[in-house]
Design a protein around this motif. Structure first.
Motif, mmCIF file in Angstrom:
data_model
loop_
_atom_site.group_PDB
_atom_site.id
_atom_site.type_symbol
_atom_site.label_atom_id
_atom_site.label_comp_id
_atom_site.label_asym_id
_atom_site.label_seq_id
_atom_site.Cartn_x
_atom_site.Cartn_y
_atom_site.Cartn_z
ATOM 1 N N ILE A 88 13.359 9.132 0.169
ATOM 2 C CA ILE A 88 12.595 10.263 0.687
ATOM 3 C C ILE A 88 12.901 10.438 2.169
ATOM 4 C CG2 ILE A 88 10.729 9.932 -0.977
ATOM 5 C CD1 ILE A 88 9.089 8.663 1.289
ATOM 6 N N THR A 89 12.514 11.601 2.679
ATOM 7 C CA THR A 89 12.713 11.890 4.112
ATOM 8 C C THR A 89 11.400 11.881 4.865
ATOM 9 O OG1 THR A 89 14.646 13.242 3.580
ATOM 10 C CG2 THR A 89 13.671 13.542 5.761
ATOM 11 N N HIS A 90 10.364 12.482 4.289
ATOM 12 C CA HIS A 90 9.080 12.639 4.977
ATOM 13 C C HIS A 90 8.064 11.655 4.397
ATOM 14 C CE1 HIS A 90 10.772 16.252 6.724
ATOM 15 N NE2 HIS A 90 11.047 16.698 5.516
ATOM 16 N N THR A 91 7.756 10.624 5.165
ATOM 17 C CA THR A 91 6.807 9.618 4.676
ATOM 18 C C THR A 91 5.393 10.181 4.590
ATOM 19 O OG1 THR A 91 6.531 8.813 6.951
ATOM 20 C CG2 THR A 91 8.169 7.695 5.582
ATOM 21 N N ALA A 92 5.005 11.004 5.563
ATOM 22 C CA ALA A 92 3.653 11.559 5.548
ATOM 23 C C ALA A 92 3.449 12.454 4.327
ATOM 24 C CB ALA A 92 3.389 12.347 6.826
ATOM 25 N N LEU A 93 4.442 13.254 4.008
ATOM 26 C CA LEU A 93 4.350 14.126 2.841
ATOM 27 C C LEU A 93 4.229 13.288 1.569
ATOM 28 C CD1 LEU A 93 4.454 17.016 1.736
ATOM 29 C CD2 LEU A 93 6.938 16.799 1.613
ATOM 30 N N PHE A 94 4.971 12.190 1.487
ATOM 31 C CA PHE A 94 4.876 11.313 0.321
ATOM 32 C C PHE A 94 3.473 10.722 0.209
ATOM 33 C CE2 PHE A 94 4.932 7.133 -1.612
ATOM 34 C CZ PHE A 94 5.648 7.340 -2.779
ATOM 35 N N GLU A 95 2.908 10.265 1.331
ATOM 36 C CA GLU A 95 1.580 9.666 1.296
ATOM 37 C C GLU A 95 0.533 10.671 0.827
ATOM 38 O OE1 GLU A 95 0.385 7.019 4.535
ATOM 39 O OE2 GLU A 95 2.411 7.213 5.349
ATOM 40 N N TRP A 96 0.569 11.882 1.369
ATOM 41 C CA TRP A 96 -0.385 12.907 0.958
ATOM 42 C C TRP A 96 -0.223 13.223 -0.522
ATOM 43 C CZ3 TRP A 96 -4.616 14.506 3.259
ATOM 44 C CH2 TRP A 96 -4.738 14.367 4.647
ATOM 45 N N ALA A 97 1.015 13.370 -0.964
ATOM 46 C CA ALA A 97 1.269 13.703 -2.367
ATOM 47 C C ALA A 97 0.795 12.577 -3.284
ATOM 48 C CB ALA A 97 2.762 13.977 -2.578
ATOM 49 N N ALA A 98 1.019 11.333 -2.877
ATOM 50 C CA ALA A 98 0.596 10.196 -3.699
ATOM 51 C C ALA A 98 -0.920 10.133 -3.805
ATOM 52 C CB ALA A 98 1.141 8.903 -3.109
ATOM 53 N N PHE A 116 -3.095 12.675 -3.364
ATOM 54 C CA PHE A 116 -3.598 13.829 -4.097
ATOM 55 C C PHE A 116 -3.311 13.711 -5.599
ATOM 56 C CE2 PHE A 116 -3.377 16.619 -0.104
ATOM 57 C CZ PHE A 116 -4.735 16.434 0.134
ATOM 58 N N SER A 117 -2.244 13.011 -5.965
ATOM 59 C CA SER A 117 -1.903 12.891 -7.380
ATOM 60 C C SER A 117 -2.911 12.041 -8.144
ATOM 61 C CB SER A 117 -0.504 12.280 -7.533
ATOM 62 O OG SER A 117 -0.509 10.904 -7.162
ATOM 63 N N GLY A 118 -3.552 11.105 -7.444
ATOM 64 C CA GLY A 118 -4.508 10.226 -8.093
ATOM 65 C C GLY A 118 -3.869 9.142 -8.938
ATOM 66 N N LYS A 119 -2.544 8.993 -8.860
ATOM 67 C CA LYS A 119 -1.843 8.006 -9.671
ATOM 68 C C LYS A 119 -1.741 6.680 -8.919
ATOM 69 C CE LYS A 119 0.936 11.561 -11.965
ATOM 70 N NZ LYS A 119 2.290 12.103 -12.200
ATOM 71 N N ALA A 120 -1.852 5.594 -9.662
ATOM 72 C CA ALA A 120 -1.726 4.257 -9.081
ATOM 73 C C ALA A 120 -0.253 3.879 -9.013
ATOM 74 C CB ALA A 120 -2.504 3.244 -9.909
ATOM 75 N N LEU A 121 0.223 3.570 -7.817
ATOM 76 C CA LEU A 121 1.617 3.183 -7.624
ATOM 77 C C LEU A 121 1.733 1.671 -7.789
ATOM 78 C CD1 LEU A 121 2.510 5.434 -4.547
ATOM 79 C CD2 LEU A 121 2.457 5.998 -6.985
ATOM 80 N N LYS A 122 2.674 1.249 -8.620
ATOM 81 C CA LYS A 122 2.809 -0.177 -8.942
ATOM 82 C C LYS A 122 4.022 -0.770 -8.241
ATOM 83 C CE LYS A 122 0.917 0.680 -13.569
ATOM 84 N NZ LYS A 122 0.842 2.146 -13.447
ATOM 85 N N ALA A 123 3.845 -1.987 -7.758
ATOM 86 C CA ALA A 123 4.957 -2.702 -7.143
ATOM 87 C C ALA A 123 5.935 -3.135 -8.226
ATOM 88 C CB ALA A 123 4.440 -3.912 -6.375
ATOM 89 N N GLY A 125 0.823 -1.191 0.000
ATOM 90 C CA GLY A 125 0.000 0.000 0.000
ATOM 91 C C GLY A 125 0.863 1.249 0.000
ATOM 92 N N THR A 126 0.196 2.401 0.004
ATOM 93 C CA THR A 126 0.926 3.673 -0.032
ATOM 94 C C THR A 126 1.816 3.828 1.190
ATOM 95 O OG1 THR A 126 -0.931 4.642 -1.236
ATOM 96 C CG2 THR A 126 0.673 6.163 -0.309
ATOM 97 N N THR A 127 1.309 3.423 2.350
ATOM 98 C CA THR A 127 2.105 3.537 3.576
ATOM 99 C C THR A 127 3.337 2.645 3.521
ATOM 100 O OG1 THR A 127 0.123 4.059 4.866
ATOM 101 C CG2 THR A 127 2.050 3.288 6.084
ATOM 102 N N ILE A 139 7.053 9.516 -7.227
ATOM 103 C CA ILE A 139 5.686 9.080 -7.510
ATOM 104 C C ILE A 139 5.535 8.777 -8.997
ATOM 105 C CG2 ILE A 139 3.281 9.841 -7.573
ATOM 106 C CD1 ILE A 139 3.849 11.380 -4.978
ATOM 107 N N ASP A 140 6.075 9.629 -9.852
ATOM 108 C CA ASP A 140 5.997 9.398 -11.296
ATOM 109 C C ASP A 140 6.708 8.105 -11.686
ATOM 110 O OD1 ASP A 140 4.583 11.740 -11.597
ATOM 111 O OD2 ASP A 140 6.325 12.941 -12.144
ATOM 112 N N THR A 141 7.840 7.821 -11.048
ATOM 113 C CA THR A 141 8.577 6.592 -11.348
ATOM 114 C C THR A 141 7.742 5.365 -11.006
ATOM 115 O OG1 THR A 141 10.717 7.664 -10.968
ATOM 116 C CG2 THR A 141 10.653 5.257 -10.819
ATOM 117 N N LEU A 142 7.104 5.386 -9.848
ATOM 118 C CA LEU A 142 6.305 4.235 -9.427
ATOM 119 C C LEU A 142 5.030 4.096 -10.251
ATOM 120 C CD1 LEU A 142 6.701 4.706 -5.588
ATOM 121 C CD2 LEU A 142 7.627 2.822 -6.920
ATOM 122 N N ALA A 143 4.501 5.221 -10.713
ATOM 123 C CA ALA A 143 3.265 5.167 -11.494
ATOM 124 C C ALA A 143 3.520 4.769 -12.947
ATOM 125 C CB ALA A 143 2.564 6.521 -11.452
#
Length: 331
Positions: free
Chosen positions: A115-125, A127-134, A101-103, A149-153
């Motif tokens: 990354i440094t801030h996990t919470a900021l990454f989660e919010w950004a992911a 809000f972006s509406g993009k599906a992150l792929k394993a 999951g995102t977390t 986020i773009d790399t994972l999407a």
């Protein structure tokens, strides 16, 4: 003696029917006459209390404006933070496990120093509406949260490669697949000899060994069909399977591209003249099968020993391929 004269009594006002004149202003000096006279103060107006509905509407409008400004400032700061360079000092490959999951993704990227801030990454992911792929991804040095986020999407995972030289047997190809620690799963069965096309194959982490086998078989059928359609009428083979068998003998006789046409010509002439092919690699395959190598020289007794693959003994082609030939040998 002198006596002071009494003043005459004031005359008694005589009633009159005319109206009384207003009091006359006392005359002013010339300097006072030219001075401006202060205007009288305005009359007091009664103070009206603002209506309750009007006051609430005005308050809501004010609050809305303040809130909108605050949101704009917050969004601007948020976007600026997601675009700031990350802490990663150099390019790095990170594996995101399946069903993350995102977390979990944020925690994995934090552990790897992306990354440094996990919470900021989660919010950004979110809000972006993009599906992150394993999968397995390469993150560039100092990648921002937005770039991560773009790399994972994108789903563009790291490409691995495995190479199979021409002339390997199917058993040897399976062994090479089993030695690869990026591929997963088991191979159902050893494919028939000559059914795989040796080449370099690319795959992503998580691909199975059986998938590579299936791809090699599909490529071999594709190439074989193309070459069979434009074959020469002088070639003494009746089926595509016989062509693969002859190509496998050519492949094992020489690994040099410039020698293949000459070697193939020799065997074609022998087949046309109904001569024995007399190929040493066929003797080896008859002795060791799919293991491919004898590990020593061929003995005289082995040359004379009758096996289905010993072309010093049998006439024509052996019952099947002795290896997996490449495109050049098939050509």
């Amino acid at each position: 003696m002198f006596f002071r004269k009494r003043p005459d009594p004031a005359p008694t006002p005589v009633p009159s029917d005319e109206p009384a004149l207003p009091n006359r202003l006392s005359p002013r000096s010339p300097s006072e006459a030219i001075k401006p006279t202060a205007a009288p103060p305005p009359p007091d107006r009664p103070v009206r209390e603002r209506g309750g509905l009007l006051a609430r509407i005005s308050g809501l409008l004010t609050a809305s404006v303040v809130l909108a400004i605050a949101v704009m400032i917050g969004v601007t700061l948020f976007e600026r933070q997601t675009k700031e360079p990350g802490p990663l000092p150099a390019d790095k490959v990170v594996v995101i496990p399946p069903r993350s999951g995102t977390t979990e993704i944020a925690e994995a990227l934090s552990r790897e120093g992306v990354i440094t801030h996990t919470a900021l990454f989660e919010w950004a992911a979110r809000f972006s509406g993009k599906a992150l792929k394993a999968g397995e991804y390469t993150f560039k040095a100092h990648a921002s949260i937005g770039e991560a986020i773009d790399t994972l999407a994108s789903g563009r995972q790291v490409q691995h490669a495995i190479t199979f030289p021409e002339g390997l047997t199917s058993e040897q190809i399976v062994m090479r697949l089993n030695d690869n620690d990026v591929l997963t799963g088991d191979i159902n069965e050893i494919p028939p000899e000559g059914s795989l096309l040796p080449d370099t194959y690319k795959f992503e982490r998580g691909a199975t060994r059986q998938q590579i086998v299936n791809l090699m078989r599909a490529k071999q059928r594709e190439v074989l069909n193309q070459i069979w359609l434009r074959r020469s009428a002088e070639i003494p083979v009746k089926t595509p399977a016989e062509m693969v068998t002859l190509a496998s003998i050519v492949e094992k006789e020489t690994g040099r591209a410039d020698e293949r046409p000459r070697v193939a010509g020799v065997f074609v002439n022998r087949l046309n003249k109904r001569m024995k092919l007399q190929s040493d690699p066929t003797i080896v395959y008859g002795l060791v099968g799919g293991r491919g190598t004898l590990g020593r020289g061929i003995q005289r007794a082995e040359i004379e020993r009758a096996t289905p693959y010993n072309t010093y003994v049998i006439e024509g082609l052996p019952p099947g391929p002795i290896a997996n030939p490449g495109r050049a040998a098939l050509e």
